[in-house]
Design a protein around this motif. Structure first.
Motif, PDB file in Angstrom:
ATOM      1  N   UNK A 121      -6.777 -36.417 -16.474  1.00 37.46           N
ATOM      2  CA  UNK A 121      -6.503 -37.848 -16.616  1.00 37.46           C
ATOM      3  C   UNK A 121      -5.003 -38.061 -16.628  1.00 37.46           C
ATOM      4  N   UNK A 122      -4.545 -39.094 -15.928  1.00 40.41           N
ATOM      5  CA  UNK A 122      -3.128 -39.445 -15.885  1.00 40.41           C
ATOM      6  C   UNK A 122      -2.287 -38.226 -15.494  1.00 40.41           C
ATOM      7  N   UNK A 123      -1.291 -37.844 -16.301  1.00 43.06           N
ATOM      8  CA  UNK A 123      -0.464 -36.689 -15.948  1.00 43.06           C
ATOM      9  C   UNK A 123      -1.264 -35.383 -15.963  1.00 43.06           C
ATOM     10  N   UNK A 124      -2.350 -35.347 -16.720  1.00 39.79           N
ATOM     11  CA  UNK A 124      -3.200 -34.159 -16.735  1.00 39.79           C
ATOM     12  C   UNK A 124      -3.814 -33.863 -15.381  1.00 39.79           C
ATOM     13  N   UNK A 125      -3.986 -34.892 -14.549  1.00 42.47           N
ATOM     14  CA  UNK A 125      -4.523 -34.674 -13.208  1.00 42.47           C
ATOM     15  C   UNK A 125      -3.541 -33.885 -12.357  1.00 42.47           C
ATOM     16  N   UNK A 126      -2.247 -34.159 -12.493  1.00 39.72           N
ATOM     17  CA  UNK A 126      -1.238 -33.389 -11.768  1.00 39.72           C
ATOM     18  C   UNK A 126      -1.258 -31.934 -12.230  1.00 39.72           C
ATOM     19  N   UNK A 127      -1.383 -31.721 -13.529  1.00 40.83           N
ATOM     20  CA  UNK A 127      -1.466 -30.354 -14.054  1.00 40.83           C
ATOM     21  C   UNK A 127      -2.678 -29.632 -13.491  1.00 40.83           C
ATOM     22  N   UNK A 128      -3.802 -30.336 -13.357  1.00 38.08           N
ATOM     23  CA  UNK A 128      -5.009 -29.729 -12.809  1.00 38.08           C
ATOM     24  C   UNK A 128      -4.812 -29.317 -11.355  1.00 38.08           C
ATOM     25  N   UNK A 129      -4.157 -30.160 -10.559  1.00 32.23           N
ATOM     26  CA  UNK A 129      -3.918 -29.814  -9.164  1.00 32.23           C
ATOM     27  C   UNK A 129      -2.996 -28.607  -9.037  1.00 32.23           C
ATOM     28  N   UNK A 130      -1.994 -28.538  -9.897  1.00 32.05           N
ATOM     29  CA  UNK A 130      -1.095 -27.379  -9.881  1.00 32.05           C
ATOM     30  C   UNK A 130      -1.861 -26.102 -10.190  1.00 32.05           C
ATOM     31  N   UNK A 131      -2.704 -26.147 -11.218  1.00 35.11           N
ATOM     32  CA  UNK A 131      -3.494 -24.965 -11.581  1.00 35.11           C
ATOM     33  C   UNK A 131      -4.437 -24.571 -10.448  1.00 35.11           C
ATOM     34  N   UNK A 132      -5.052 -25.564  -9.804  1.00 38.19           N
ATOM     35  CA  UNK A 132      -5.960 -25.264  -8.696  1.00 38.19           C
ATOM     36  C   UNK A 132      -5.226 -24.624  -7.526  1.00 38.19           C
ATOM     37  N   UNK A 133      -3.999 -25.084  -7.270  1.00 44.79           N
ATOM     38  CA  UNK A 133      -3.209 -24.502  -6.187  1.00 44.79           C
ATOM     39  C   UNK A 133      -2.821 -23.063  -6.487  1.00 44.79           C
ATOM     40  N   UNK A 134      -2.559 -22.763  -7.763  1.00 47.09           N
ATOM     41  CA  UNK A 134      -2.114 -21.418  -8.148  1.00 47.09           C
ATOM     42  C   UNK A 134      -3.268 -20.448  -8.373  1.00 47.09           C
ATOM     43  N   UNK A 135      -4.464 -20.968  -8.641  1.00 51.68           N
ATOM     44  CA  UNK A 135      -5.628 -20.106  -8.883  1.00 51.68           C
ATOM     45  C   UNK A 135      -6.792 -20.539  -7.984  1.00 51.68           C
ATOM     46  N   UNK A 136      -6.604 -20.475  -6.671  1.00 49.08           N
ATOM     47  CA  UNK A 136      -7.617 -21.006  -5.748  1.00 49.08           C
ATOM     48  C   UNK A 136      -8.957 -20.291  -5.819  1.00 49.08           C
ATOM     49  N   UNK A 137      -8.954 -19.027  -6.202  1.00 50.67           N
ATOM     50  CA  UNK A 137     -10.211 -18.282  -6.250  1.00 50.67           C
ATOM     51  C   UNK A 137     -11.036 -18.593  -7.494  1.00 50.67           C
ATOM     52  N   UNK A 138     -10.438 -19.284  -8.453  1.00 52.77           N
ATOM     53  CA  UNK A 138     -11.142 -19.543  -9.713  1.00 52.77           C
ATOM     54  C   UNK A 138     -11.684 -20.960  -9.815  1.00 52.77           C
ATOM     55  N   UNK A 139     -11.115 -21.896  -9.089  1.00 52.55           N
ATOM     56  CA  UNK A 139     -11.451 -23.313  -9.274  1.00 52.55           C
ATOM     57  C   UNK A 139     -12.433 -23.765  -8.195  1.00 52.55           C
TER      58      UNK A 139
END
Length: 230
Positions: A121-139
């Motif tokens: 949510x809000x800025x947390x959504x940006x954090x989620x996209x960053x994590x997904x980009x860095x851990x593509x095999x997990x998300x």
């Protein structure tokens, strides 16, 4: 989809190790038979106790998903941020904390074999996209609620997991930013606009629509098969 649960599973308070501090705190719920976990990242000035995120989490739990509602800042950082707003827009820090949570769940005995979804949510959504980009095999899937997904910067183009962007129809600036970000996504994605809803989705049935859409997306993250709010 896993059948609905009528009883609520109690939360376990966990501490996720992070590089910069002793750890960040989360509330982990694993219903019986859960086969996947959704990590929640709150928005600016909020916490894991956000009533909106908790309402969405309950819908997911009743559908058989595990959930981890996470404080991305330590208690000391939250106190500093309350006074100075120093950390709430530090997207790189928030993204690293989401990555720490993803890595921790990969080692936690009860979740290490489970696919992960991210809800921001809000800025947390940006954090989620960053994590997904860095851990593509997990998300496996991502949902953004009123997200400042534009703040994920170049990580947007490196996301591979399917992304659902949910925005209120009466949240024009965030809607504009989400449309621009959607155009930059190479991953499968869908933009869902909830008519009449503002940024906090406080209007009648708006948050319920968010919860149902998130549930359905995590169950079937395919824009061709997805039915908004079904």
């Amino acid at each position: 989809m896993t059948p609905n649960r009528l009883t609520e599973t109690p939360a376990t308070t966990v501490r996720v190790p992070v590089v910069e501090a002793a750890g960040i705190v989360g509330d982990l719920v694993l219903p019986d038979g859960a086969r996947s976990v959704v990590v929640f990242a709150h928005g600016t000035g909020s916490s894991r106790h956000s009533p909106r995120n908790r309402a969405v989490a309950r819908t997911l739990q009743r559908a058989g998903f595990g959930t981890l509602l996470l404080d991305l800042l330590t208690e000391r950082e939250e106190a500093v941020d309350d006074a100075t707003s120093e950390f709430r827009f530090d997207i790189h820090l928030l993204g690293r904390r989401m990555i720490d949570a993803v890595d921790w769940l990969a080692e936690y005995p009860q979740t290490q074999s489970m696919p992960l979804g991210l809800f921001g949510a809000s800025t947390g959504a940006a954090a989620a996209l960053i994590a997904a980009a860095e851990r593509p095999d997990r998300i496996s899937a991502i949902v953004s609620r009123g997200g400042r997904v534009d703040l994920a910067s170049d990580a947007v183009g490196r996301v591979h997991a399917p992304v659902l962007l949910i925005v209120g129809g009466h949240d024009p600036q965030v809607l504009k930013l989400n449309r621009e970000t959607a155009a930059r996504l190479s991953a499968p994605h869908r933009l869902e606009v909830i008519p009449g809803a503002t940024h906090l989705f406080a209007e009648n049935n708006a948050l319920e629509t968010v919860a149902r859409s998130a549930r359905d997306w995590f169950a079937h993250p395919d824009p061709e098969l997805f039915h908004a709010g079904g």
